[in-house]
Design a protein around this motif. Structure first.
Motif, short mmCIF file in Angstrom:
data_model
loop_
_atom_site.label_atom_id
_atom_site.label_comp_id
_atom_site.label_asym_id
_atom_site.label_seq_id
_atom_site.Cartn_x
_atom_site.Cartn_y
_atom_site.Cartn_z
N TRP A 1 0.82 -1.22 0.00
CA TRP A 1 0.00 0.00 0.00
C TRP A 1 0.85 1.27 0.00
O TRP A 1 0.32 2.38 -0.08
CB TRP A 1 -0.90 0.01 1.23
N ALA A 2 2.18 1.11 0.09
CA ALA A 2 3.07 2.27 0.21
C ALA A 2 3.92 2.42 -1.04
O ALA A 2 4.29 1.44 -1.70
CB ALA A 2 3.97 2.12 1.43
N SER A 3 4.24 3.66 -1.37
CA SER A 3 5.10 3.93 -2.51
C SER A 3 6.52 3.47 -2.23
O SER A 3 6.88 3.12 -1.10
CB SER A 3 5.11 5.43 -2.81
N VAL A 4 7.33 3.46 -3.28
CA VAL A 4 8.74 3.12 -3.12
C VAL A 4 9.38 4.03 -2.08
O VAL A 4 10.11 3.57 -1.18
CB VAL A 4 9.47 3.25 -4.47
N LEU B 1 16.84 4.01 -8.76
CA LEU B 1 15.38 4.04 -8.73
C LEU B 1 14.81 5.44 -8.48
O LEU B 1 13.64 5.56 -8.10
CB LEU B 1 14.85 3.08 -7.66
N SER B 2 15.58 6.48 -8.71
CA SER B 2 15.10 7.84 -8.44
C SER B 2 13.80 8.14 -9.17
O SER B 2 12.90 8.80 -8.63
CB SER B 2 16.17 8.86 -8.83
N GLU B 3 13.67 7.64 -10.40
CA GLU B 3 12.48 7.94 -11.21
C GLU B 3 11.26 7.16 -10.76
O GLU B 3 10.15 7.42 -11.25
CB GLU B 3 12.77 7.64 -12.68
N TYR C 1 4.39 2.10 -6.95
CA TYR C 1 3.99 1.12 -5.94
C TYR C 1 4.55 -0.25 -6.31
O TYR C 1 4.83 -0.52 -7.48
CB TYR C 1 2.46 1.07 -5.83
N PRO C 2 4.74 -1.12 -5.32
CA PRO C 2 5.35 -2.42 -5.59
C PRO C 2 4.70 -3.20 -6.73
O PRO C 2 5.40 -3.87 -7.50
CB PRO C 2 5.19 -3.16 -4.24
N ARG C 3 3.38 -3.10 -6.89
CA ARG C 3 2.71 -3.83 -7.95
C ARG C 3 3.14 -3.37 -9.34
O ARG C 3 2.91 -4.07 -10.34
CB ARG C 3 1.19 -3.68 -7.82
N GLU C 4 3.74 -2.20 -9.41
CA GLU C 4 4.17 -1.63 -10.70
C GLU C 4 5.63 -1.95 -11.02
O GLU C 4 6.13 -1.53 -12.06
CB GLU C 4 3.98 -0.11 -10.68
N LEU C 5 6.28 -2.70 -10.16
CA LEU C 5 7.71 -2.96 -10.31
C LEU C 5 8.00 -4.40 -10.71
O LEU C 5 7.26 -5.33 -10.37
CB LEU C 5 8.44 -2.67 -8.99
N VAL D 1 14.56 -1.88 -4.30
CA VAL D 1 13.91 -1.12 -3.23
C VAL D 1 14.33 -1.67 -1.87
O VAL D 1 14.64 -0.92 -0.94
CB VAL D 1 12.37 -1.16 -3.37
N SER D 2 14.35 -2.99 -1.75
CA SER D 2 14.77 -3.63 -0.50
C SER D 2 16.21 -3.26 -0.17
O SER D 2 16.55 -2.99 1.00
CB SER D 2 14.63 -5.15 -0.62
N LEU D 3 17.06 -3.20 -1.19
CA LEU D 3 18.46 -2.82 -0.97
C LEU D 3 18.55 -1.35 -0.55
O LEU D 3 19.30 -1.00 0.36
CB LEU D 3 19.26 -3.07 -2.25
N ALA D 4 17.76 -0.49 -1.19
CA ALA D 4 17.75 0.93 -0.81
C ALA D 4 17.29 1.09 0.63
O ALA D 4 17.83 1.92 1.38
CB ALA D 4 16.83 1.72 -1.74
N ARG D 5 16.31 0.32 1.04
CA ARG D 5 15.81 0.39 2.42
C ARG D 5 16.89 -0.03 3.41
O ARG D 5 16.97 0.51 4.52
CB ARG D 5 14.57 -0.51 2.56
#
Length: 270
Positions: free
Chosen positions: A102-105, A136-138, A143-147, A155-159
């Motif tokens: 439910w959350a954005s990148v 992934l700046s762009e 949302y995860p469903r779009e990736l 995203v997991s690595l960025a987190r």
């Protein structure tokens, strides 16, 4: 008798990020997953833990991360941390991206900073930097469903990177990806390691991945996991596709595969 745990000052003085001594982990069901295991990881080193399923590779990562306690032995970890600005000594990338759908990148990457009570200004700056680091700046508002699967793992690595950890732990992060995406992310991870000078402990089942990525490959026995052998991958840096197709790479892979074979032949059923 196991050596006493090193203090944060002592382990820093020794130039180590991680030290495990006579570490054993036995679960409540009576299964001994790990040990006794001795392991030193130098600051800034990239190592891979390689071994059959159930040999305790992921258990070792969790003990280093403080997500559990050893049943015996000592785990010493260098902890340089400034909690006031949301830094944390350890970043962890799991097998699955485990993103909030439910959350954005941007908001997925923000989570550890929110838990650390970082200020909004500090968090926004760190998020922007972490997304840039993984390309992934762009996609900050996606949302995860779009990736794709590879993008979700980025995203997991960025987190994991957003708290600027000293130590990065990765538990088979690329295992479910197709080969082309996996190769690309291997290269990206090496680039990040060179630029950021993190200590990396990487768990994998792949001989080829471990040799390509690591300065040192730790081969573990079947459960309970112990150190069977280790290989220092001494090659010209930076590595690239020319190394992946070289005779030198093939030779390392053969040697590691040969050392790994007894671990698989002795593997117990889960």
């Amino acid at each position: 008798m196991a050596e006493p745990a090193l203090s944060e000052t002592d382990i820093d003085t020794a130039g180590l990020a991680v030290r495990l001594r006579a570490v054993i982990k036995t679960y409540e069901n009576g299964v001994t997953a790990l040990g006794p295991l001795d392991l030193d990881v130098a600051k800034g080193e990239f190592i891979s833990l390689l071994g059959p399923s159930g040999c305790g590779k992921s258990t070792a990562l969790r003990l280093i991360a403080g997500l559990g306690a050893p049943s015996a032995g000592t785990v010493s970890v260098s902890h340089r941390v400034n909690r006031a600005d949301g830094r944390h000594p350890i970043g962890f990338v799991f097998q699955e991206p485990t993103l909030m759908p439910w959350a954005s990148v941007r908001e997925n990457v923000r989570l550890p900073l929110k838990l650390a009570h970082a200020t909004a200004a500090e968090a926004n700056s760190r998020i922007e930097n972490a997304l840039a680091q993984v390309g992934l700046s762009e996609f900050a508002d996606a949302y995860p469903r779009e990736l794709s699967g590879g993008m979700k793992m980025r995203v997991s690595l960025a987190r994991a990177l957003v708290t600027d950890p000293d130590i990065l732990l990765l538990d088979e992060p690329f295992a479910a990806l197709d080969e082309i995406t996996r190769f690309r992310l291997n290269n990206d991870l090496l680039d990040l390691w060179r630029k950021l000078h993190k200590t990396v402990v990487f768990v994998t089942h792949s001989v080829f991945e471990s040799v390509y990525l690591s300065q040192r490959v730790i081969v573990m026995t079947a459960r309970p996991g112990r150190l069977a052998s280790e290989f220092r991958i001494a090659t010209v840096e930076p590595r690239g596709e020319e190394f992946r197709t070289s005779a030198e790479y093939a030779g390392y892979c053969r040697a590691v595969s040969s050392a790994l074979s007894p671990s698989y032949s002795g593997q117990r059923s889960a």
